[in-house]
Design a protein around this motif. Structure first.
Motif, mmCIF file in Angstrom:
data_model
loop_
_atom_site.group_PDB
_atom_site.id
_atom_site.type_symbol
_atom_site.label_atom_id
_atom_site.label_comp_id
_atom_site.label_asym_id
_atom_site.label_seq_id
_atom_site.Cartn_x
_atom_site.Cartn_y
_atom_site.Cartn_z
ATOM 1 N N UNK A 138 31.672 21.257 2.378
ATOM 2 C CA UNK A 138 30.349 21.861 2.182
ATOM 3 C C UNK A 138 30.075 23.015 3.140
ATOM 4 N N UNK A 139 30.527 22.902 4.386
ATOM 5 C CA UNK A 139 30.230 23.949 5.369
ATOM 6 C C UNK A 139 30.739 25.310 4.910
ATOM 7 N N UNK A 140 31.863 25.333 4.217
ATOM 8 C CA UNK A 140 32.444 26.602 3.753
ATOM 9 C C UNK A 140 31.601 27.246 2.655
ATOM 10 N N UNK A 141 30.728 26.482 2.000
ATOM 11 C CA UNK A 141 29.919 27.019 0.909
ATOM 12 C C UNK A 141 28.540 27.472 1.381
ATOM 13 N N UNK A 142 28.220 27.228 2.637
ATOM 14 C CA UNK A 142 26.892 27.543 3.156
ATOM 15 C C UNK A 142 26.912 28.857 3.926
ATOM 16 N N UNK A 143 25.750 29.466 4.050
ATOM 17 C CA UNK A 143 25.665 30.664 4.890
ATOM 18 C C UNK A 143 25.852 30.253 6.343
ATOM 19 N N UNK A 144 26.319 31.153 7.183
ATOM 20 C CA UNK A 144 26.450 30.820 8.609
ATOM 21 C C UNK A 144 25.077 30.549 9.238
ATOM 22 N N UNK A 145 25.054 29.716 10.253
ATOM 23 C CA UNK A 145 23.808 29.461 10.990
ATOM 24 C C UNK A 145 23.354 30.749 11.661
ATOM 25 N N UNK A 146 22.045 30.918 11.735
ATOM 26 C CA UNK A 146 21.499 32.091 12.422
ATOM 27 C C UNK A 146 21.504 31.841 13.926
ATOM 28 N N UNK A 147 21.347 32.907 14.691
ATOM 29 C CA UNK A 147 21.269 32.748 16.153
ATOM 30 C C UNK A 147 20.078 31.871 16.527
ATOM 31 N N UNK A 148 18.977 32.014 15.809
ATOM 32 C CA UNK A 148 17.780 31.210 16.083
ATOM 33 C C UNK A 148 18.067 29.726 15.838
ATOM 34 N N UNK A 149 18.745 29.413 14.732
ATOM 35 C CA UNK A 149 19.074 28.023 14.426
ATOM 36 C C UNK A 149 20.012 27.440 15.480
ATOM 37 N N UNK A 150 21.009 28.218 15.865
ATOM 38 C CA UNK A 150 21.955 27.733 16.882
ATOM 39 C C UNK A 150 21.271 27.543 18.229
ATOM 40 N N UNK A 151 20.328 28.432 18.561
ATOM 41 C CA UNK A 151 19.604 28.306 19.830
ATOM 42 C C UNK A 151 18.723 27.062 19.851
ATOM 43 N N UNK A 152 18.288 26.615 18.674
ATOM 44 C CA UNK A 152 17.402 25.453 18.593
ATOM 45 C C UNK A 152 18.164 24.139 18.461
ATOM 46 N N UNK A 153 19.492 24.203 18.441
ATOM 47 C CA UNK A 153 20.305 23.004 18.220
ATOM 48 C C UNK A 153 21.258 22.790 19.387
ATOM 49 N N UNK A 154 21.108 21.662 20.052
ATOM 50 C CA UNK A 154 22.023 21.310 21.135
ATOM 51 C C UNK A 154 23.195 20.521 20.565
ATOM 52 N N UNK A 155 24.375 20.779 21.082
ATOM 53 C CA UNK A 155 25.570 20.031 20.702
ATOM 54 C C UNK A 155 26.147 19.435 21.979
ATOM 55 N N UNK A 156 26.385 18.139 21.948
ATOM 56 C CA UNK A 156 26.983 17.452 23.088
ATOM 57 C C UNK A 156 28.381 16.986 22.716
ATOM 58 N N UNK A 157 29.307 17.111 23.646
ATOM 59 C CA UNK A 157 30.662 16.583 23.470
ATOM 60 C C UNK A 157 30.835 15.440 24.461
ATOM 61 N N UNK A 158 31.380 14.345 23.990
ATOM 62 C CA UNK A 158 31.596 13.186 24.849
ATOM 63 C C UNK A 158 33.065 12.794 24.767
ATOM 64 N N UNK A 159 33.850 13.124 25.793
ATOM 65 C CA UNK A 159 35.220 12.640 25.801
ATOM 66 C C UNK A 159 35.197 11.110 25.969
ATOM 67 N N UNK A 160 35.918 10.420 25.131
ATOM 68 C CA UNK A 160 35.861 8.966 25.144
ATOM 69 C C UNK A 160 36.794 8.401 26.211
ATOM 70 N N UNK A 161 36.215 8.030 27.343
ATOM 71 C CA UNK A 161 36.992 7.331 28.367
ATOM 72 C C UNK A 161 37.270 5.912 27.929
ATOM 73 N N UNK A 162 36.249 5.332 27.303
ATOM 74 C CA UNK A 162 36.348 3.933 26.870
ATOM 75 C C UNK A 162 35.356 3.727 25.738
ATOM 76 N N UNK A 163 35.739 2.949 24.761
ATOM 77 C CA UNK A 163 34.835 2.655 23.652
ATOM 78 C C UNK A 163 35.131 1.255 23.140
ATOM 79 N N UNK A 164 34.092 0.602 22.664
ATOM 80 C CA UNK A 164 34.292 -0.712 22.067
ATOM 81 C C UNK A 164 33.325 -0.870 20.908
ATOM 82 N N UNK A 165 33.688 -1.738 19.993
ATOM 83 C CA UNK A 165 32.869 -1.982 18.816
ATOM 84 C C UNK A 165 32.848 -3.469 18.559
ATOM 85 N N UNK A 166 31.690 -3.970 18.172
ATOM 86 C CA UNK A 166 31.562 -5.378 17.808
ATOM 87 C C UNK A 166 30.835 -5.447 16.481
ATOM 88 N N UNK A 167 31.195 -6.420 15.686
ATOM 89 C CA UNK A 167 30.512 -6.632 14.419
ATOM 90 C C UNK A 167 30.484 -8.120 14.118
#
Length: 116
Positions: free
Chosen positions: A36-65
């Motif tokens: 889908x991303x390839x079919x959309x217009x690029x984000x504007x500078x205003x949109x990108x400025x209003x959106x924070x992106x965080x990266x979290x390198x996974x040192x450790x992760x666990x899941x329970x269900x």
């Protein structure tokens, strides 16, 4: 009670490189509707400025269900108390067009295919 739980341990960093931010946001969109991303217009500078992106390198992760029937006390079963669970689901609904769409603008094929 049935549940799904995830714990991630790592130090988040603010993604400041514009190309990395755009790539991360495209991955999120494509996770929902592949390609889908390839079919959309690029984000504007205003949109990108209003959106924070965080990266979290996974040192450790666990899941329970937990799934299935409850483990009721024998006294509750013998007393005739109802035991069970109410399933909670997440589902993709029917697309709803924006009120200001121009006449004749229909749901794109890739979006419609994902929501059937």
């Amino acid at each position: 009670m049935n549940y799904r739980s995830a714990v991630v341990i790592g130090t988040a960093r603010l993604v400041e490189d514009p190309d990395e931010r755009i790539h991360a946001l495209d991955l999120i969109v494509d996770h929902m509707i592949p390609g889908r991303a390839a079919t959309m217009r690029p984000s504007t500078r205003k949109e990108l400025a209003a959106t924070a992106v965080l990266a979290v390198p996974l040192r450790e992760a666990s899941m329970k269900a937990r799934a299935g029937d409850p483990v009721d006390e024998p006294e509750d079963v013998a007393a005739g108390v109802w035991g069970g669970y109410v399933p909670v689901t997440r589902s993709i609904g029917t697309p709803v067009g924006a009120a200001d769409n121009l006449p004749g603008v229909n749901v794109p094929a890739d979006v419609a295919a994902r929501t059937r």
